[in-house]
Design an enzyme around this catalytic site. Structure first.
Site, PDB file in Angstrom:
ATOM      1  N   ASN A   1     -11.048 -10.766  -4.800  1.00 66.32           N
ATOM      2  CA  ASN A   1     -11.027 -10.794  -6.257  1.00 66.32           C
ATOM      3  C   ASN A   1      -9.763 -11.527  -6.712  1.00 66.32           C
ATOM      4  OD1 ASN A   1     -11.059 -10.358  -8.965  1.00 66.32           O
ATOM      5  ND2 ASN A   1     -11.211  -8.137  -8.870  1.00 66.32           N
TER       6      ASN A   1
ATOM      7  N   ASP B   1      -1.723  -5.815 -11.493  1.00 65.00           N
ATOM      8  CA  ASP B   1      -2.579  -6.505 -10.517  1.00 65.00           C
ATOM      9  C   ASP B   1      -3.630  -5.599  -9.882  1.00 65.00           C
ATOM     10  OD1 ASP B   1      -3.457  -8.736  -8.979  1.00 65.00           O
ATOM     11  OD2 ASP B   1      -2.547  -7.756  -7.256  1.00 65.00           O
TER      12      ASP B   1
ATOM     13  N   HIS C   1      -3.222 -15.598  -8.501  1.00 64.52           N
ATOM     14  CA  HIS C   1      -4.353 -16.088  -7.685  1.00 64.52           C
ATOM     15  C   HIS C   1      -5.417 -16.864  -8.464  1.00 64.52           C
ATOM     16  CE1 HIS C   1      -5.773 -12.306  -9.256  1.00 64.52           C
ATOM     17  NE2 HIS C   1      -5.288 -11.559  -8.277  1.00 64.52           N
TER      18      HIS C   1
ATOM     19  N   PHE D   1     -12.505  -5.363  -2.454  1.00 63.35           N
ATOM     20  CA  PHE D   1     -12.094  -6.772  -2.527  1.00 63.35           C
ATOM     21  C   PHE D   1     -10.791  -6.973  -1.750  1.00 63.35           C
ATOM     22  CE2 PHE D   1     -14.450  -6.149  -6.544  1.00 63.35           C
ATOM     23  CZ  PHE D   1     -15.253  -7.273  -6.575  1.00 63.35           C
ATOM     24  N   GLY D   2     -10.635  -8.118  -1.094  1.00 63.88           N
ATOM     25  CA  GLY D   2      -9.320  -8.480  -0.551  1.00 63.88           C
ATOM     26  C   GLY D   2      -9.291  -8.709   0.938  1.00 63.88           C
TER      27      GLY D   2
ATOM     28  N   ARG E   1       0.783  -1.251   0.000  1.00 69.28           N
ATOM     29  CA  ARG E   1       0.000   0.000   0.000  1.00 69.28           C
ATOM     30  C   ARG E   1       0.806   1.287   0.000  1.00 69.28           C
ATOM     31  NH1 ARG E   1      -4.114  -2.639  -2.070  1.00 69.28           N
ATOM     32  NH2 ARG E   1      -5.499  -3.682  -0.605  1.00 69.28           N
TER      33      ARG E   1
ATOM     34  N   ASP F   1      -1.706 -12.932  -1.617  1.00 71.62           N
ATOM     35  CA  ASP F   1      -2.482 -11.783  -2.105  1.00 71.62           C
ATOM     36  C   ASP F   1      -2.921 -10.936  -0.909  1.00 71.62           C
ATOM     37  OD1 ASP F   1      -3.801  -9.918  -3.633  1.00 71.62           O
ATOM     38  OD2 ASP F   1      -5.479 -11.223  -4.179  1.00 71.62           O
TER      39      ASP F   1
HETATM   40 ZN   LIG Z   1      -5.139  -9.447  -8.105  1.00 69.06          ZN
END
Ligand SMILES: [Zn+2]
Length: 468
Positions: free
Chosen positions: A315, A163, A243, A360-361, A75, A342
């Site tokens: 995702n 990504d 992934h 997502f995530g 991040r 991920d």
């Molecule tokens: Zn991804």
């Protein structure tokens, strides 16, 4: 606890099960580290150790090359309320990872040499594990114009990827592959066809219908995996599919690898542990797809979570039991060579909204080793050395990293873990800045005990392990 001892002259790990897939080694023996390098592995390590070497008795534990996670969102720059280089690498160390590869979908994106230099510099100052950087395929990850791939390579990236996004224009992707090949860079791809997926939020199937949520069909991934196989064949570039979640993707990859296409794939623990039934809540999950998990781990049935919990939104999405089984089969037969997390931290306030609106995530660095051990090794699908290879030598080979081995002279990145330790993943104990994991409260089996980077213990569960 973070151990901030000064760089030690020498460290001798004694009596552990030393597993180094790169050298086909699996034996109870000793490892000597000095001046940041592996000096000796084997019976003579103790003899070679200087008298003042620190000794660490690791009987009953596994000693292996430092684990590598090639799919992590740290991040930085720009999203430091979710994670920072300091907190992300602290979570990595706690999970047993000595190297992470960070994704470029930051703010701004890592699509130019200056940003690569900034991250590499900050990682050295603030990170406690090695950080390798990927660069974007396209400018601003917009999928319209190529990023300056040569300049990114010179700045030190190890791969290109958009990504979080996926280049939809096949000709642009072809050019990216041609450049990447010229610069000897692998292309990592988040496989998602936008026209098929549109605004899907969970796997398209029985549960999306029951829950009234928009579906993200398996074909939305498989179409791009097939595209990538064709482009890898056309250009000769190494393409790595990130992934993988769908049975069809695994089948495509298996067939292409048989033909010698330079294509590879990775899998994340959430995709081979959970299924889309988890989005319907714990009761529905344990009564259906969760049953197979329970036969291995009966204590998990006591775990509860509500339906529409956004910590089960990722995702690509959690898929059906058949897809989960196919990913496990792909891992078992070698079709999928690499494991990763991920790790995708998000703030509480971002996730605490309706399922449709949540990002997502999930975070994953601290749970991926345990979940992989549980689902793959303890479930007797593959051997422990084969699992370790998917976290060490295999990602190192894909990215041309000088890591992933305990060969004499290699950097002394070493992970010590207990494959059988049972523990509970506690909310309060996470080192990540974010807490968006569906696995809090889970009783897991297998845990890192010490993480050594360049000969220095950057994290240890228990300082008493360090015997005088
Ligand atoms: Zn991804």
């Amino acid at each position: 606890m973070r151990v901030s001892s000064p760089r030690m002259a020498a460290l001798l790990l004694t009596g552990g099960r030393v597993v180094d897939p790169a050298n086909r080694l699996d034996a109870k023996t000793d490892v000597l580290i000095s001046e940041g390098k592996i000096t000796a592995v084997g019976a003579d390590a103790a003899k070679k150790a200087p008298r003042d070497a620190e000794r660490m008795a690791v009987d009953g534990l596994v000693v292996c090359p430092g684990l590598i996670d090639l799919h992590v969102h740290l991040r930085e720059p720009g999203q430091t309320s979710k994670e920072t280089l300091a907190t992300g690498t602290a979570a990595a160390a706690r999970g047993g990872f000595t190297s992470v590869v960070c994704m470029p979908n930051t703010s701004p994106a890592i699509d130019n040499a200056g940003t690569v230099a900034l991250i590499r510099e900050r990682a050295v100052q603030q990170g406690i594990v090695n950080v390798f950087v990927t660069g974007a395929i396209s400018k601003n990850i917009a999928g319209e114009e190529l990023a300056p791939i040569g300049g990114l390579k010179r700045a030190g990236i190890v791969a290109i990827t958009d990504d979080g996004h996926c280049v939809q224009n096949n000709d642009l992707m072809r050019r990216a592959c041609e450049y990447a090949k010229m610069f000897d860079l692998p292309v990592m791809d988040h496989c998602q066809d936008y026209s098929l997926v549109t605004d899907g939020v969970m796997h398209e199937g029985y549960w999306s219908t029951v829950l009234g949520l928009r579906g993200w069909p398996s074909a939305g991934e498989e179409v791009i995996v097939a595209r990538n196989i064709l482009l890898a064949e056309l250009t000769g570039a190494k393409i790595h599919c990130q992934h993988l979640s769908a049975a069809g993707s695994v089948a495509l990859l298996r067939e292409a690898k048989k033909r010698g296409v330079p294509i590879s794939g990775e899998a994340c623990p959430h995709h081979f542990t959970l299924t889309d039934a988890a989005v319907a809540g714990s009761e529905k999950f344990w009564a259906s797809d969760g049953k197979t998990l329970l036969t291995l781990n009966p204590q998990l049935s006591t775990l509860n979570w509500p339906s529409y919990d956004a910590n089960f939104k990722m995702n690509p999405p959690l898929r059906s039991a058949r897809d989960r089984e196919a990913v496990l089969e792909g891992l078992a037969d070698g079709t999928i060579e690499i494991l990763c997390s991920d790790h995708a931290p998000h703030c509480d306030y971002e996730k605490e909204v309706e399922f449709d609106y949540a990002p997502f995530g999930i975070t994953g660095l601290e749970t991926e080793l345990a979940l992989s051990l549980m689902q793959i090794v303890h479930a007797k699908r593959i051997s422990l050395p084969d699992l370790i290879a998917k976290f060490t030598v295999n990602p190192a080979r894909l990215l041309n990293l000088n890591k992933g081995t305990l060969s004499a002279g290699a950097d002394a990145d070493v992970t010590v873990f207990d494959p059988d330790r049972e523990w509970i993943f506690e909310h309060a104990a996470t080192a990540s800045k974010s807490a968006n994991s569906p696995f809090f409260g889970w009783k897991l089996k297998g845990k890192a005990v010490a993480t050594i980077v360049g000969g220095k213990k950057v994290w240890a569960e228990n300082s008493e392990l360090v015997a005088a």
